[in-house]
Design a protein around this motif. Structure first.
Motif, PDB file in Angstrom:
ATOM      1  N   GLU A  63       0.831  -1.205   0.000  1.00 55.41           N
ATOM      2  CA  GLU A  63       0.000   0.000   0.000  1.00 55.41           C
ATOM      3  C   GLU A  63       0.863   1.251   0.000  1.00 55.41           C
ATOM      4  OE1 GLU A  63      -3.208   0.598  -0.215  1.00 55.41           O
ATOM      5  OE2 GLU A  63      -3.799  -1.508  -0.396  1.00 55.41           O
ATOM      6  N   GLU A  64       1.898   1.264   0.831  1.00 51.06           N
ATOM      7  CA  GLU A  64       2.758   2.444   0.933  1.00 51.06           C
ATOM      8  C   GLU A  64       3.527   2.695  -0.355  1.00 51.06           C
ATOM      9  OE1 GLU A  64       4.868   1.165   4.309  1.00 51.06           O
ATOM     10  OE2 GLU A  64       3.359   1.859   5.750  1.00 51.06           O
ATOM     11  N   SER A  65       3.746   1.633  -1.125  1.00 47.56           N
ATOM     12  CA  SER A  65       4.457   1.767  -2.401  1.00 47.56           C
ATOM     13  C   SER A  65       3.509   2.050  -3.556  1.00 47.56           C
ATOM     14  CB  SER A  65       5.242   0.482  -2.695  1.00 47.56           C
ATOM     15  OG  SER A  65       6.176   0.220  -1.672  1.00 47.56           O
ATOM     16  N   GLY A  66       2.205   2.160  -3.262  1.00 45.52           N
ATOM     17  CA  GLY A  66       1.232   2.395  -4.319  1.00 45.52           C
ATOM     18  C   GLY A  66       0.908   1.162  -5.135  1.00 45.52           C
ATOM     19  N   LEU A  67       1.219  -0.025  -4.588  1.00 46.92           N
ATOM     20  CA  LEU A  67       1.009  -1.271  -5.331  1.00 46.92           C
ATOM     21  C   LEU A  67      -0.027  -2.174  -4.663  1.00 46.92           C
ATOM     22  CD1 LEU A  67       4.763  -2.137  -6.059  1.00 46.92           C
ATOM     23  CD2 LEU A  67       3.127  -1.041  -7.604  1.00 46.92           C
ATOM     24  N   GLY A  68      -0.831  -1.597  -3.769  1.00 48.41           N
ATOM     25  CA  GLY A  68      -1.763  -2.417  -3.011  1.00 48.41           C
ATOM     26  C   GLY A  68      -2.712  -3.219  -3.880  1.00 48.41           C
ATOM     27  N   GLN A  69      -3.406  -2.553  -4.790  1.00 46.84           N
ATOM     28  CA  GLN A  69      -4.362  -3.256  -5.648  1.00 46.84           C
ATOM     29  C   GLN A  69      -3.656  -4.192  -6.612  1.00 46.84           C
ATOM     30  OE1 GLN A  69      -6.825  -0.324  -7.562  1.00 46.84           O
ATOM     31  NE2 GLN A  69      -8.042   0.074  -5.716  1.00 46.84           N
ATOM     32  N   GLU A  70      -2.505  -3.749  -7.116  1.00 50.36           N
ATOM     33  CA  GLU A  70      -1.780  -4.556  -8.097  1.00 50.36           C
ATOM     34  C   GLU A  70      -1.280  -5.870  -7.504  1.00 50.36           C
ATOM     35  OE1 GLU A  70       2.394  -4.208 -10.638  1.00 50.36           O
ATOM     36  OE2 GLU A  70       1.293  -2.392 -10.070  1.00 50.36           O
ATOM     37  N   LEU A  71      -0.888  -5.843  -6.214  1.00 50.63           N
ATOM     38  CA  LEU A  71      -0.305  -7.038  -5.602  1.00 50.63           C
ATOM     39  C   LEU A  71      -1.302  -7.846  -4.781  1.00 50.63           C
ATOM     40  CD1 LEU A  71       3.205  -5.814  -4.359  1.00 50.63           C
ATOM     41  CD2 LEU A  71       2.624  -7.073  -6.424  1.00 50.63           C
ATOM     42  N   ALA A  72      -2.539  -7.370  -4.650  1.00 52.72           N
ATOM     43  CA  ALA A  72      -3.496  -8.049  -3.771  1.00 52.72           C
ATOM     44  C   ALA A  72      -3.686  -9.511  -4.156  1.00 52.72           C
ATOM     45  CB  ALA A  72      -4.828  -7.312  -3.786  1.00 52.72           C
TER      46      ALA A  72
END
Length: 332
Positions: free
Chosen positions: A295-304
């Motif tokens: 989430e902090e890296s802006g990849l929360g949705q992409e890596l879920a």
């Protein structure tokens, strides 16, 4: 990866004892003799909750023990700040005075091992209820790794992640438990290069105390409680692992300076591997930590989806994994 067996994962062989040629440990009454049977615990006086009726006398006694063992100390207030005010307040020196004037009140620069100097500082600050141990100073060149647990951070999990990512061991070492539920790991370092103080630069929840910084000494009483030595802690700090020292002395990357909340983005593949390698008892904690970093890296949705798959590999159900990842997303 290895850690103190009470606190982190699988035991490992202890590193060579860097203190073999050092004088006896004043806290332990001498180095253990392998043929002499059970030895006294050098930390015994610091393990139990100490009485608070005379907190200043207790702090002085523990500070003198630390000083005798070669750790430079200063008195601290309950708020963990140096107890002696600067003699230059209202008239700041340029460049700042670091004790050359001969007066007390220069913070960590006052730290000494001489018992008379220690008693003088505490006599000038009878309100002190704790003591600080200066890092980066000879003979130990102490490096403190502060593993925090506040505000959703999990410093221990973050350190485990770094150790797996960079393939270095975490040897058993002196461990001090903080009132907030965190812990301080003590390591010895080389005289150079110096290790700088930092907050969250290595990873969220990991603060570093190096040259110019100090650690709150075990036995100190603060507004939040007392610092105590962890059960079964080793008698002496372990040498800092070489790879960890490299990380500690590397200059901050541009990515770190630009990242949100001062948190460096974590490589996606390393986060997935970290979750997939979760041992029993750490599955949810590792997943939550990795999801927070995503989430902090802006990849929360992409890596879920990938994090969910990695968590299922460890034995968590898809429902449990999705709930943990959703919780991490709400925390931001």
């Amino acid at each position: 990866m290895a850690m103190h067996r009470r606190h982190a994962g699988t035991p490992t062989d202890h590193p060579p004892d860097p203190w073999a040629d050092h004088p006896p440990d004043p806290w332990g009454g001498g180095r253990p003799d392998p043929g002499a049977g059970p030895q006294p615990d050098p930390w015994a006086d610091l393990r139990p909750a100490l009485p608070t009726a005379d907190a200043s006398a207790t702090a002085l006694a523990q500070a003198l023990l630390a000083a005798e063992a070669g750790y430079p100390v200063i008195p601290l207030t309950r708020s963990k700040l140096p107890a002696l005010r600067s003699p230059h307040r209202g008239h700041p020196e340029v460049p700042p005075c670091r004790g050359a004037c001969g007066r007390l009140g220069h913070g960590v620069h006052d730290a000494r091992t001489d018992p008379l100097a220690v008693r003088r500082m505490f006599a000038a600050a009878p309100w002190a209820t704790g003591y600080g141990i200066a890092c980066g100073r000879p003979p130990h060149h102490l490096i403190g790794i502060d593993l925090d647990t506040k505000n959703g951070a999990d410093g221990l999990t973050a350190l485990r992640f770094l150790a797996e990512q960079h393939d270095f061991p975490i040897p058993p070492t002196v461990t001090v438990l903080t009132p907030s539920g965190g812990r301080h790991l003590w390591f010895t370092g080389p005289p150079s290069p110096p290790v700088s103080n930092s907050v969250g630069r290595l990873a969220p929840g990991i603060d570093v105390r190096g040259a110019g910084g100090y650690l709150v000494g075990p036995g100190s009483l603060t507004t939040h409680g007392r610092y105590v030595v962890a059960p079964d802690t080793p008698h002496h700090p372990a040498p800092v692992p070489a790879t960890l020292l490299t990380l500690l002395t590397a200059p901050p990357s541009p990515a770190h300076r630009e990242s949100p909340y001062g948190v460096p983005p974590q490589p996606a593949a390393a986060l997935i591997r970290f979750v997939r390698a979760s041992p029993p008892g750490q599955r949810n904690a590792r997943l939550f930590w990795a999801a927070c970093r995503a989430e902090e890296s802006g990849l929360g949705q992409e890596l879920a989806a990938r994090l969910t798959e990695a968590a299922r590999h460890t034995g968590l159900s898809a429902e449990e994994a999705r709930a943990t990842i959703a919780s991490a997303a709400r925390r931001r």
